[in-house]
Write a protein that holds these residues in place. Structure first.
Motif, PDB file in Angstrom:
ATOM      1  N   HIS A  57    -105.221  48.615  83.931  1.00  0.00           N
ATOM      2  CA  HIS A  57    -105.525  47.251  84.604  1.00  0.00           C
ATOM      3  C   HIS A  57    -105.413  47.405  86.227  1.00  0.00           C
ATOM      4  CE1 HIS A  57    -101.208  48.267  84.412  1.00  0.00           C
ATOM      5  NE2 HIS A  57    -101.116  47.815  85.170  1.00  0.00           N
ATOM      6  N   ARG A  58    -105.023  48.644  86.660  1.00  0.00           N
ATOM      7  CA  ARG A  58    -105.014  48.699  88.115  1.00  0.00           C
ATOM      8  C   ARG A  58    -106.409  49.167  88.637  1.00  0.00           C
ATOM      9  NH1 ARG A  58     -99.634  52.245  87.529  1.00  0.00           N
ATOM     10  NH2 ARG A  58     -98.362  50.539  87.067  1.00  0.00           N
ATOM     11  N   VAL A  59    -107.602  49.097  87.839  1.00  0.00           N
ATOM     12  CA  VAL A  59    -109.013  49.569  88.249  1.00  0.00           C
ATOM     13  C   VAL A  59    -109.691  48.262  88.017  1.00  0.00           C
ATOM     14  CG1 VAL A  59    -110.952  51.108  87.833  1.00  0.00           C
ATOM     15  CG2 VAL A  59    -108.603  51.978  87.403  1.00  0.00           C
ATOM     16  N   LEU A  60    -110.441  47.901  89.352  1.00  0.00           N
ATOM     17  CA  LEU A  60    -111.102  46.673  89.470  1.00  0.00           C
ATOM     18  C   LEU A  60    -112.581  46.886  89.894  1.00  0.00           C
ATOM     19  CD1 LEU A  60    -108.306  45.069  91.890  1.00  0.00           C
ATOM     20  CD2 LEU A  60    -108.556  44.883  89.362  1.00  0.00           C
ATOM     21  N   ARG A  61    -113.585  45.932  89.607  1.00  0.00           N
ATOM     22  CA  ARG A  61    -114.683  45.817  90.170  1.00  0.00           C
ATOM     23  C   ARG A  61    -114.673  46.087  91.736  1.00  0.00           C
ATOM     24  NH1 ARG A  61    -117.833  41.400  86.843  1.00  0.00           N
ATOM     25  NH2 ARG A  61    -118.110  42.794  84.833  1.00  0.00           N
ATOM     26  N   HIS A  62    -115.901  46.246  92.453  1.00  0.00           N
ATOM     27  CA  HIS A  62    -115.985  46.376  93.701  1.00  0.00           C
ATOM     28  C   HIS A  62    -115.518  45.556  94.734  1.00  0.00           C
ATOM     29  CE1 HIS A  62    -119.613  44.332  93.263  1.00  0.00           C
ATOM     30  NE2 HIS A  62    -119.505  44.025  94.607  1.00  0.00           N
ATOM     31  N   ASP A  63    -115.597  44.091  94.134  1.00  0.00           N
ATOM     32  CA  ASP A  63    -115.061  43.086  94.778  1.00  0.00           C
ATOM     33  C   ASP A  63    -113.522  42.628  94.514  1.00  0.00           C
ATOM     34  OD1 ASP A  63    -115.692  42.099  92.402  1.00  0.00           O
ATOM     35  OD2 ASP A  63    -116.916  40.586  93.085  1.00  0.00           O
ATOM     36  N   GLY A  64    -113.130  43.360  93.875  1.00  0.00           N
ATOM     37  CA  GLY A  64    -111.592  42.790  93.524  1.00  0.00           C
ATOM     38  C   GLY A  64    -111.589  41.987  92.171  1.00  0.00           C
ATOM     39  N   SER A  65    -112.620  41.637  91.442  1.00  0.00           N
ATOM     40  CA  SER A  65    -112.427  40.917  90.370  1.00  0.00           C
ATOM     41  C   SER A  65    -112.355  41.827  89.244  1.00  0.00           C
ATOM     42  CB  SER A  65    -114.140  40.528  90.196  1.00  0.00           C
ATOM     43  OG  SER A  65    -114.987  41.309  89.917  1.00  0.00           O
ATOM     44  N   LEU A  66    -111.781  41.192  87.975  1.00  0.00           N
ATOM     45  CA  LEU A  66    -111.304  41.771  86.981  1.00  0.00           C
ATOM     46  C   LEU A  66    -112.378  41.869  85.781  1.00  0.00           C
ATOM     47  CD1 LEU A  66    -107.924  39.766  86.440  1.00  0.00           C
ATOM     48  CD2 LEU A  66    -108.609  41.549  87.832  1.00  0.00           C
ATOM     49  N   ALA A  67    -112.036  42.814  84.915  1.00  0.00           N
ATOM     50  CA  ALA A  67    -112.956  42.829  83.648  1.00  0.00           C
ATOM     51  C   ALA A  67    -113.061  41.661  82.937  1.00  0.00           C
ATOM     52  CB  ALA A  67    -112.392  43.997  82.928  1.00  0.00           C
ATOM     53  N   PRO A  68    -114.168  41.084  82.700  1.00  0.00           N
ATOM     54  CA  PRO A  68    -114.358  39.813  82.079  1.00  0.00           C
ATOM     55  C   PRO A  68    -113.880  39.726  80.738  1.00  0.00           C
ATOM     56  CG  PRO A  68    -116.731  40.172  83.203  1.00  0.00           C
ATOM     57  CD  PRO A  68    -115.569  41.643  83.100  1.00  0.00           C
ATOM     58  N   HIS A  69    -113.914  40.665  79.928  1.00  0.00           N
ATOM     59  CA  HIS A  69    -113.454  40.657  78.669  1.00  0.00           C
ATOM     60  C   HIS A  69    -111.879  41.022  78.529  1.00  0.00           C
ATOM     61  CE1 HIS A  69    -114.451  44.813  79.509  1.00  0.00           C
ATOM     62  NE2 HIS A  69    -113.850  45.599  78.507  1.00  0.00           N
ATOM     63  N   LEU A  70    -111.425  41.261  79.392  1.00  0.00           N
ATOM     64  CA  LEU A  70    -109.844  41.733  79.646  1.00  0.00           C
ATOM     65  C   LEU A  70    -109.235  40.739  80.680  1.00  0.00           C
ATOM     66  CD1 LEU A  70    -110.245  45.457  79.488  1.00  0.00           C
ATOM     67  CD2 LEU A  70    -109.150  44.013  77.561  1.00  0.00           C
ATOM     68  N   ILE A  71    -109.686  39.798  81.196  1.00  0.00           N
ATOM     69  CA  ILE A  71    -109.254  39.223  82.234  1.00  0.00           C
ATOM     70  C   ILE A  71    -107.906  38.584  82.331  1.00  0.00           C
ATOM     71  CG2 ILE A  71    -110.286  36.811  81.667  1.00  0.00           C
ATOM     72  CD1 ILE A  71    -111.300  36.614  84.875  1.00  0.00           C
ATOM     73  N   ASP A  72    -107.585  37.905  81.080  1.00  0.00           N
ATOM     74  CA  ASP A  72    -106.311  37.328  81.080  1.00  0.00           C
ATOM     75  C   ASP A  72    -105.212  38.264  81.020  1.00  0.00           C
ATOM     76  OD1 ASP A  72    -107.157  34.677  80.708  1.00  0.00           O
ATOM     77  OD2 ASP A  72    -107.518  34.778  78.814  1.00  0.00           O
ATOM     78  N   GLU A  73    -105.136  39.516  80.207  1.00  0.00           N
ATOM     79  CA  GLU A  73    -104.408  40.619  79.965  1.00  0.00           C
ATOM     80  C   GLU A  73    -104.195  41.343  81.312  1.00  0.00           C
ATOM     81  OE1 GLU A  73    -103.113  44.550  77.510  1.00  0.00           O
ATOM     82  OE2 GLU A  73    -104.906  43.431  76.885  1.00  0.00           O
ATOM     83  N   GLN A  74    -105.510  41.603  81.966  1.00  0.00           N
ATOM     84  CA  GLN A  74    -105.395  42.368  83.014  1.00  0.00           C
ATOM     85  C   GLN A  74    -104.818  41.477  84.319  1.00  0.00           C
ATOM     86  OE1 GLN A  74    -109.248  43.408  84.700  1.00  0.00           O
ATOM     87  NE2 GLN A  74    -108.446  45.216  85.703  1.00  0.00           N
ATOM     88  N   ARG A  75    -105.046  40.387  84.528  1.00  0.00           N
ATOM     89  CA  ARG A  75    -104.429  39.388  85.371  1.00  0.00           C
ATOM     90  C   ARG A  75    -102.900  39.428  85.266  1.00  0.00           C
ATOM     91  NH1 ARG A  75    -106.268  35.797  89.159  1.00  0.00           N
ATOM     92  NH2 ARG A  75    -104.255  34.091  89.389  1.00  0.00           N
ATOM     93  N   GLN A  76    -102.773  39.126  83.837  1.00  0.00           N
ATOM     94  CA  GLN A  76    -100.886  39.014  83.822  1.00  0.00           C
ATOM     95  C   GLN A  76    -100.165  40.413  84.030  1.00  0.00           C
ATOM     96  OE1 GLN A  76     -99.488  36.318  83.131  1.00  0.00           O
ATOM     97  NE2 GLN A  76     -97.866  37.215  83.390  1.00  0.00           N
ATOM     98  N   ARG A  77    -101.011  41.599  83.795  1.00  0.00           N
ATOM     99  CA  ARG A  77    -100.095  42.833  84.122  1.00  0.00           C
ATOM    100  C   ARG A  77    -100.200  43.193  85.787  1.00  0.00           C
ATOM    101  NH1 ARG A  77    -101.177  47.629  80.031  1.00  0.00           N
ATOM    102  NH2 ARG A  77    -101.438  46.664  78.212  1.00  0.00           N
ATOM    103  N   LEU A  78    -101.090  42.637  86.195  1.00  0.00           N
ATOM    104  CA  LEU A  78    -101.307  42.987  87.785  1.00  0.00           C
ATOM    105  C   LEU A  78    -100.204  41.945  88.424  1.00  0.00           C
ATOM    106  CD1 LEU A  78    -105.148  43.359  88.484  1.00  0.00           C
ATOM    107  CD2 LEU A  78    -103.282  45.050  88.749  1.00  0.00           C
ATOM    108  N   LEU A  79    -100.102  40.699  87.947  1.00  0.00           N
ATOM    109  CA  LEU A  79     -99.221  39.705  88.426  1.00  0.00           C
ATOM    110  C   LEU A  79     -97.851  40.459  88.428  1.00  0.00           C
ATOM    111  CD1 LEU A  79    -100.696  36.348  87.501  1.00  0.00           C
ATOM    112  CD2 LEU A  79    -100.332  36.958  89.702  1.00  0.00           C
ATOM    113  N   SER A  80     -97.590  40.882  87.190  1.00  0.00           N
ATOM    114  CA  SER A  80     -96.159  41.197  86.888  1.00  0.00           C
ATOM    115  C   SER A  80     -95.731  42.563  87.563  1.00  0.00           C
ATOM    116  CB  SER A  80     -95.974  41.574  85.247  1.00  0.00           C
ATOM    117  OG  SER A  80     -96.666  42.896  84.818  1.00  0.00           O
ATOM    118  N   GLU A  81     -96.759  43.151  88.448  1.00  0.00           N
ATOM    119  CA  GLU A  81     -96.563  44.236  89.215  1.00  0.00           C
ATOM    120  C   GLU A  81     -96.317  43.720  90.571  1.00  0.00           C
ATOM    121  OE1 GLU A  81     -99.475  47.504  88.516  1.00  0.00           O
ATOM    122  OE2 GLU A  81     -98.385  47.894  86.708  1.00  0.00           O
ATOM    123  N   GLY A  82     -96.616  42.464  90.822  1.00  0.00           N
ATOM    124  CA  GLY A  82     -96.494  41.985  92.282  1.00  0.00           C
ATOM    125  C   GLY A  82     -97.947  41.777  92.863  1.00  0.00           C
ATOM    126  N   VAL A  83     -98.982  42.176  92.340  1.00  0.00           N
ATOM    127  CA  VAL A  83    -100.303  42.004  92.964  1.00  0.00           C
ATOM    128  C   VAL A  83    -100.751  40.621  92.951  1.00  0.00           C
ATOM    129  CG1 VAL A  83    -102.790  42.680  92.467  1.00  0.00           C
ATOM    130  CG2 VAL A  83    -100.908  44.290  92.105  1.00  0.00           C
TER     131      VAL A  83
END
Length: 100
Positions: free
Chosen positions: A55-81
């Protein structure tokens, strides 16, 4: 195909080393691991099955993986990102592979 296994190990080791609360792009990981292909990074992470903090690996522009967006966003938010709109604030949270 020993070098493919070596690339995969280097990619996974790089992703494993990204500190909580920091991110890298697929291109950053590719460069760090010694390959020119961000797509190889994505393929290795997809095949890995989640043993590293993908979840700490992103597209070049900082966007999230479309098929994992909710889980990836939640994991990053929980780490303070934090996000600017729908993208991670790369200027603030991007990791250079060296500093903490």
């Amino acid at each position: 195909m020993p070098e493919q296994g070596d690339f995969a190990r280097r990619i996974l080791a790089c992703v494993e080393s990204i500190p909580p609360g920091r991110v890298m792009t697929y291109g950053d990981v590719a460069e760090y691991a010694g390959t020119r292909s961000p797509r190889v990074v994505g393929n290795v992470l997809a095949a890995d099955g989640g043993t590293v903090p993908w979840h700490r690996v992103l597209r070049h522009d900082g966007s999230l993986a479309p098929h994992l967006i909710d889980e990836q966003r939640q994991r990053l938010l929980s780490e303070g990102v934090r996000f600017v709109g729908t993208k991670v604030d790369l200027a603030r949270f991007r990791w250079d592979g060296i500093s903490g």
